[in-house]
Enzyme design. Structure first.
Site, short mmCIF file in Angstrom:
data_model
loop_
_atom_site.label_atom_id
_atom_site.label_comp_id
_atom_site.label_asym_id
_atom_site.label_seq_id
_atom_site.Cartn_x
_atom_site.Cartn_y
_atom_site.Cartn_z
N CYS A 183 -27.83 -116.51 127.88
CA CYS A 183 -29.00 -115.65 127.45
C CYS A 183 -30.23 -115.84 127.82
O CYS A 183 -30.88 -115.00 128.10
CB CYS A 183 -28.95 -115.37 125.89
SG CYS A 183 -27.26 -114.92 125.30
N GLU B 1 -28.52 -111.87 122.24
CA GLU B 1 -29.49 -111.42 123.10
C GLU B 1 -29.00 -110.58 124.11
O GLU B 1 -29.86 -109.62 124.54
CB GLU B 1 -30.13 -112.70 123.74
CG GLU B 1 -30.60 -113.70 122.58
CD GLU B 1 -29.77 -114.73 122.15
OE1 GLU B 1 -28.26 -114.10 121.97
OE2 GLU B 1 -30.12 -115.83 122.06
N HIS C 131 -23.25 -111.78 123.33
CA HIS C 131 -24.25 -112.46 122.55
C HIS C 131 -25.41 -111.65 122.05
O HIS C 131 -25.37 -110.47 122.80
CB HIS C 131 -24.84 -113.73 123.46
CG HIS C 131 -23.82 -114.93 123.67
ND1 HIS C 131 -24.28 -116.12 123.92
CD2 HIS C 131 -22.55 -115.10 123.45
CE1 HIS C 131 -23.19 -116.98 124.31
NE2 HIS C 131 -22.19 -116.18 124.02
N CYS D 70 -28.70 -119.48 124.23
CA CYS D 70 -28.11 -120.28 125.17
C CYS D 70 -28.23 -120.06 126.71
O CYS D 70 -29.10 -119.26 127.03
CB CYS D 70 -26.42 -120.01 125.09
SG CYS D 70 -25.86 -118.48 125.76
ZN LIG Z 1 -26.13 -116.76 124.36
#
Ligand SMILES: [Zn+2]
Length: 149
Positions: free
Chosen positions: A79, A48, A46, A76
């Site tokens: 993250c 991040e 992801h 999310c």
């Molecule tokens: Zn994430």
């Protein structure tokens, strides 16, 4: 935040997910990255997490205290956890997790799962061999030259 959004737009054009993030320290961008789950075949890639990895490599530390993360979407749970583990002090986000749900990303679903008791979650989770696993924790506790984090 505009740089995070720019990275997200660039990612969509390149075939990645529509997410970008930037980490700032002392008013300077330390690192920026976008989602590369499908490009790298890595479900943890992801924006991040990718940005945290880059910033830590650049600053040669696992501790991003004093940094701020700008992410094009509310993080999310994975993250958010990574942000806490990295000790990033402040989070700004663009889209909400509800906006992400509206374009079929599971962020909001995972947040809902976290609020359920273990026995009601979609993915079964059960304790196993705790006595044996605890021996490792004792080893850690007794180690005098460990790097704490
Ligand atoms: Zn994430």
């Amino acid at each position: 935040m505009r740089e995070a959004i720019r990275l997200a737009n660039e990612s969509v054009e390149r075939g990645g997910g529509p997410f970008g993030a930037v980490i700032v320290k002392d008013g300077e961008i330390v690192a920026g990255s976008s989602n590369s789950v499908t490009i790298d075949n890595d479900p943890t890639a992801h924006a991040e997490v990718n940005t945290i990895r880059k910033a830590c490599q650049k600053l040669r530390t696992f501790d991003l205290s004093g940094c701020t993360i700008y992410t094009s979407c509310e993080p999310c749970p994975m993250c958010l956890g990574a942000i806490y583990w990295a000790r990033i002090g402040k989070i700004f986000y663009g889209n909400t997790r509800k906006d992400a749900r509206d374009i079929d990303f599971a962020d909001d679903f995972i947040y809902e799962e976290l609020e359920l008791p273990l026995e009601k979650r979609t993915v079964p989770i059960k304790p196993l061999l705790r006595d044996e696993a605890l021996k490792t924790f004792r080893l850690w506790t007794e180690k005098t030259d460990k790097i704490e984090y």
